[in-house]
Scaffold this active site. Structure first.
Site, short mmCIF file in Angstrom:
data_model
loop_
_atom_site.label_atom_id
_atom_site.label_comp_id
_atom_site.label_asym_id
_atom_site.label_seq_id
_atom_site.Cartn_x
_atom_site.Cartn_y
_atom_site.Cartn_z
N ASN A 289 -57.92 -113.15 -28.63
CA ASN A 289 -59.32 -113.58 -28.56
C ASN A 289 -60.22 -112.36 -28.50
OD1 ASN A 289 -59.74 -112.86 -25.63
ND2 ASN A 289 -58.12 -114.39 -25.39
N PRO B 55 -47.90 -120.20 -19.46
CA PRO B 55 -48.06 -120.48 -18.03
C PRO B 55 -49.51 -120.35 -17.61
CG PRO B 55 -47.05 -118.31 -18.38
CD PRO B 55 -47.07 -118.99 -19.70
N LEU C 256 -53.84 -118.71 -13.20
CA LEU C 256 -54.75 -119.04 -12.10
C LEU C 256 -54.17 -120.14 -11.22
CD1 LEU C 256 -57.45 -118.81 -10.64
CD2 LEU C 256 -58.44 -120.33 -12.38
#
Length: 405
Positions: free
Chosen positions: A209, A305, A308
């Site tokens: 990103n 996964p 946070l």
């Protein structure tokens, strides 16, 4: 929260059109009963007068390295050590270069070289001078030696250009001065994630990103300045490691999670990284070929996964877990739902819709969501966002002093 402040600040006024703002800084400091003796460079006198400085500070202005009148009144070594803090405002590119090289060819640089007190620098210069590799190398060297910086900010300049290099406002410099002598997070360990992750498709392609890592790195830097022991787990970025931080470089979400768990226990975790939600189930060991007579390959994705949520539910859960939410659309609603879903304490929400400069830019506008609701912050430089967030953390820890957290 009561913040300690220095009783005496030696202000070194450098050259540049922004020198006029040093007058307002003196006024703000004097309003807080801080003594402000001043040193002026020759270049500073081209923009503000010693009489103006003296009238506001109420003290004689020190200008010359060799002066019979001044030498009879004060020893220059004593001058360099008589204050609680030295502040350079504004600091030109030339003054930063002389500081980095250890040159002592005038009173200002001699005082800076002779001091054993903390030094805070507020740079101001043309955007191209600030971004020049020589200036950035000097800044990195000074930071590594323990010199603190406030700014510069993005903005319009006297020369007509726009970008980083504008002197921070006097109120922001005052805030940095008031908070500098104290390290309220000393003894705390804070885990920070930053940057993007990169999930391989084949040896030459990846899912990633636009995150630059700037916000996470700014937070890590401010935490270290506040005395925290900082572990920075970073995805791929072009940024240098912030001074005083331990940086762990990773590529993928799974590597980032493993590094975070290895860094526990921690008093706080701040998940700023823009982690890829999905990865290719089986990345190709060889380059996927583009052939004119063949259809594009089908990529089977699987979930990464949730770092946070994992930290928020961990057996060694940090006392304070903060997440970042890069959202589009109804940002606050999406971030509020994310906070409940992830089980974290705070969510810092920002808008990454097309047209915003959150990803890759120098500024950010965030909303902080906790159990009490949503706190809307104005658009700020990313370092200002970091300072405000860390101040909020300091207040949170201070309010629980003596409690088991």
């Amino acid at each position: 929260m009561t913040r300690a402040q220095p009783a005496r600040v030696l202000l070194i006024v450098g050259g540049g059109i922004a020198a006029y703002k040093s007058l307002e800084l003196i006024r703000l400091l004097r309003a807080r009963s801080v003594d402000v003796p001043c040193v002026m460079t020759d270049a500073a006198e081209q923009f503000v007068t010693p009489l103006s400085i003296q009238a506001l500070s109420g003290e004689p202005v020190h200008r010359a390295l060799f002066s019979l009148s001044e030498d009879s009144e004060i020893d220059h070594i004593a001058l360099s050590r008589s204050a609680d803090l030295l502040v350079v405002c504004p600091a030109s590119a030339n003054l930063l270069a002389r500081m980095a090289a250890g040159i002592a060819d005038d009173l200002a640089t001699t005082v800076l070289l002779a001091t054993d007190k903390p030094v805070l620098v507020a740079p101001a210069m043309n955007v191209r001078m600030w971004l020049h590799p020589a200036t950035q190398a000097n800044v990195a060297l000074l930071k590594a030696r323990g010199v603190r910086f406030v700014g510069p900010e993005d903005g319009g300049m006297a020369c007509g250009e726009y970008g980083p290099g504008r002197l921070s406002e006097p109120a922001a410099i005052l805030e940095a001065i008031v908070g500098l002598p104290k390290q309220p997070l000393k003894g705390r360990h804070v885990l920070v994630t930053a940057g993007p992750t990169r999930e391989p498709i084949d040896p030459v392609r990846a899912i990633t990103n636009h995150s630059s890592g700037r916000q996470g790195y700014a937070i890590a830097e401010v935490l270290a300045e506040a005395g925290a022991r900082v572990t920075l787990v970073s995805g791929p970025t072009a940024l240098p490691a912030p001074p005083g931080c331990t940086r762990i470089d990773v590529e993928t979400a799974r590597e980032m999670l493993a590094a975070c768990e290895s860094a526990l226990p921690a008093d706080a975790a701040i998940c700023v990284a823009a982690v890829a939600d999905w990865r290719v189930r089986e990345a190709s060991a060889t380059k996927l070929k583009k052939r004119p007579d063949a259809s594009p390959p089908t990529l089977t994705l699987e979930a990464n996964p949730d770092i946070l949520a994992t930290l928020a539910a961990h057996i060694e859960r940090p006392s304070l877990v903060i997440g970042f939410a890069a959202e589009t659309g109804d940002v606050v609603r999406e971030a509020t739902a994310k906070r409940a879903r992830k089980g974290c304490d705070w969510i810092v929400a920002n808008d990454v819709s097309p047209g915003t400069t959150t990803f890759g830019g120098a500024r950010n506008q965030v909303d902080v969501i906790d159990e009490n609701g949503c706190e809307v912050w104005p658009e700020l430089d990313k370092h200002a966002v970091a300072r405000r967030l860390v101040a909020r953390m300091v207040e949170w820890f201070a309010s629980r002093k003596g409690q088991r957290i």
